[in-house]
Design a protein around this motif. Structure first.
Motif, PDB file in Angstrom:
ATOM      1  N   UNK A  97       0.803  -1.178   0.000  1.00 39.19           N
ATOM      2  CA  UNK A  97       0.000   0.000   0.000  1.00 39.19           C
ATOM      3  C   UNK A  97       0.856   1.256   0.000  1.00 39.19           C
ATOM      4  N   UNK A  98       1.921   1.166   0.775  1.00 43.53           N
ATOM      5  CA  UNK A  98       2.818   2.301   0.838  1.00 43.53           C
ATOM      6  C   UNK A  98       3.482   2.565  -0.505  1.00 43.53           C
ATOM      7  N   UNK A  99       3.790   1.528  -1.243  1.00 38.99           N
ATOM      8  CA  UNK A  99       4.408   1.680  -2.557  1.00 38.99           C
ATOM      9  C   UNK A  99       3.453   2.368  -3.514  1.00 38.99           C
ATOM     10  N   UNK A 100       2.166   1.980  -3.406  1.00 41.47           N
ATOM     11  CA  UNK A 100       1.174   2.607  -4.278  1.00 41.47           C
ATOM     12  C   UNK A 100       1.002   4.077  -3.914  1.00 41.47           C
ATOM     13  N   UNK A 101       1.012   4.412  -2.659  1.00 45.96           N
ATOM     14  CA  UNK A 101       0.881   5.789  -2.206  1.00 45.96           C
ATOM     15  C   UNK A 101       2.089   6.613  -2.658  1.00 45.96           C
ATOM     16  N   UNK A 102       3.276   6.033  -2.568  1.00 44.46           N
ATOM     17  CA  UNK A 102       4.483   6.719  -3.017  1.00 44.46           C
ATOM     18  C   UNK A 102       4.438   6.922  -4.522  1.00 44.46           C
ATOM     19  N   UNK A 103       3.941   5.902  -5.233  1.00 41.90           N
ATOM     20  CA  UNK A 103       3.814   6.016  -6.688  1.00 41.90           C
ATOM     21  C   UNK A 103       2.805   7.095  -7.052  1.00 41.90           C
ATOM     22  N   UNK A 104       1.687   7.170  -6.335  1.00 38.59           N
ATOM     23  CA  UNK A 104       0.677   8.206  -6.582  1.00 38.59           C
ATOM     24  C   UNK A 104       1.256   9.599  -6.303  1.00 38.59           C
ATOM     25  N   UNK A 105       2.001   9.705  -5.214  1.00 40.98           N
ATOM     26  CA  UNK A 105       2.636  10.998  -4.898  1.00 40.98           C
ATOM     27  C   UNK A 105       3.624  11.399  -5.994  1.00 40.98           C
ATOM     28  N   UNK A 106       4.382  10.437  -6.464  1.00 38.97           N
ATOM     29  CA  UNK A 106       5.361  10.692  -7.533  1.00 38.97           C
ATOM     30  C   UNK A 106       4.647  11.168  -8.789  1.00 38.97           C
ATOM     31  N   UNK A 107       3.542  10.497  -9.134  1.00 42.84           N
ATOM     32  CA  UNK A 107       2.789  10.885 -10.333  1.00 42.84           C
ATOM     33  C   UNK A 107       2.186  12.281 -10.184  1.00 42.84           C
ATOM     34  N   UNK A 108       1.692  12.602  -8.987  1.00 40.94           N
ATOM     35  CA  UNK A 108       1.142  13.938  -8.754  1.00 40.94           C
ATOM     36  C   UNK A 108       2.232  15.011  -8.866  1.00 40.94           C
ATOM     37  N   UNK A 109       3.383  14.726  -8.298  1.00 41.33           N
ATOM     38  CA  UNK A 109       4.503  15.685  -8.395  1.00 41.33           C
ATOM     39  C   UNK A 109       4.912  15.859  -9.854  1.00 41.33           C
ATOM     40  N   UNK A 110       4.944  14.729 -10.567  1.00 45.24           N
ATOM     41  CA  UNK A 110       5.302  14.773 -11.982  1.00 45.24           C
ATOM     42  C   UNK A 110       4.278  15.614 -12.762  1.00 45.24           C
ATOM     43  N   UNK A 111       2.994  15.424 -12.494  1.00 47.22           N
ATOM     44  CA  UNK A 111       1.940  16.202 -13.161  1.00 47.22           C
ATOM     45  C   UNK A 111       2.031  17.678 -12.780  1.00 47.22           C
ATOM     46  N   UNK A 112       2.324  17.952 -11.510  1.00 42.12           N
ATOM     47  CA  UNK A 112       2.475  19.340 -11.061  1.00 42.12           C
ATOM     48  C   UNK A 112       3.657  20.019 -11.764  1.00 42.12           C
ATOM     49  N   UNK A 113       4.761  19.277 -11.903  1.00 40.15           N
ATOM     50  CA  UNK A 113       5.927  19.835 -12.608  1.00 40.15           C
ATOM     51  C   UNK A 113       5.599  20.122 -14.069  1.00 40.15           C
ATOM     52  N   UNK A 114       4.861  19.211 -14.692  1.00 39.66           N
ATOM     53  CA  UNK A 114       4.464  19.437 -16.090  1.00 39.66           C
ATOM     54  C   UNK A 114       3.543  20.656 -16.194  1.00 39.66           C
ATOM     55  N   UNK A 115       2.625  20.784 -15.238  1.00 32.22           N
ATOM     56  CA  UNK A 115       1.734  21.954 -15.232  1.00 32.22           C
ATOM     57  C   UNK A 115       2.541  23.232 -15.036  1.00 32.22           C
ATOM     58  N   UNK A 116       3.544  23.189 -14.155  1.00 30.03           N
ATOM     59  CA  UNK A 116       4.416  24.360 -13.954  1.00 30.03           C
ATOM     60  C   UNK A 116       5.170  24.694 -15.231  1.00 30.03           C
ATOM     61  N   UNK A 117       5.679  23.679 -15.927  1.00 29.56           N
ATOM     62  CA  UNK A 117       6.380  23.913 -17.205  1.00 29.56           C
ATOM     63  C   UNK A 117       5.445  24.569 -18.214  1.00 29.56           C
ATOM     64  N   UNK A 118       4.218  24.054 -18.299  1.00 32.15           N
ATOM     65  CA  UNK A 118       3.239  24.627 -19.233  1.00 32.15           C
ATOM     66  C   UNK A 118       2.917  26.075 -18.868  1.00 32.15           C
ATOM     67  N   UNK A 119       2.714  26.315 -17.573  1.00 33.32           N
ATOM     68  CA  UNK A 119       2.422  27.680 -17.121  1.00 33.32           C
ATOM     69  C   UNK A 119       3.597  28.608 -17.407  1.00 33.32           C
ATOM     70  N   UNK A 120       4.808  28.123 -17.175  1.00 36.05           N
ATOM     71  CA  UNK A 120       5.999  28.931 -17.439  1.00 36.05           C
ATOM     72  C   UNK A 120       6.124  29.229 -18.929  1.00 36.05           C
ATOM     73  N   UNK A 121       5.816  28.258 -19.771  1.00 34.13           N
ATOM     74  CA  UNK A 121       5.863  28.473 -21.221  1.00 34.13           C
ATOM     75  C   UNK A 121       4.830  29.521 -21.637  1.00 34.13           C
TER      76      UNK A 121
END
Length: 107
Positions: A1-25
Motif C-alpha cells: 500500500x505504501x508503494x502505491x501511495x508513493x507512486x501516486x505521490x510521484x505521479x502527482x509531483x510529476x503532473x504538477x511539474x508538467x503543469x508548472x512547465x506549461x504555465x511557465x511556457x
C-alpha cells in the motif's frame, strides 16, 4: 500500500511539474508578446516624432530660404535703384573697384 501511495505521490509531483512547465511556457510567451507589442508601439512613436521633427525643420528651412530670397531681391532692387539715380557715380565706383582688384591681383 505504501508503494502505491508513493507512486501516486510521484505521479502527482510529476503532473504538477508538467503543469508548472506549461504555465511557465505560457507566461514566457505572454511576456514576449507584450514586449513585441511595446517595441512596436515605441517604434511607431519614434517614427511619428521623427516625421514631426523633420517636418518642423523643413518648414523652418523653407521660411529661412524665403526670407533670404526676399532679402536678396530687395538688395538687388536697391542697388538697381541706386545705379539709376546716380549712373555717373556708379560707373566711377566700379572703375575704382576694378583698379583696386587689378592691383591686388598683380601682387
Amino acid at each position: 500500500m505504501e508503494a502505491k501511495s508513493a507512486q501516486d505521490d510521484y505521479n502527482r509531483v510529476k503532473e504538477d511539474l508538467q503543469a508548472l512547465r506549461d504555465d511557465l511556457a505560457k507566461l514566457t510567451k505572454a511576456v514576449a508578446d507584450g514586449q513585441k507589442s511595446n517595441i512596436s508601439s515605441l517604434r511607431d512613436e519614434i517614427r511619428r516624432e521623427s516625421r514631426e521633427a523633420l517636418d518642423s525643420v523643413r518648414k523652418r528651412g523653407d521660411e529661412a530660404l524665403h526670407r533670404a530670397r526676399d532679402a536678396g531681391t530687395k538688395a538687388v532692387h536697391d542697388v538697381e535703384h541706386q545705379i539709376e539715380e546716380r549712373p555717373f557715380l556708379s560707373i566711377l565706383i566700379m572703375f575704382l573697384a576694378g583698379i583696386l582688384v587689378g592691383r591686388l591681383l598683380d601682387r
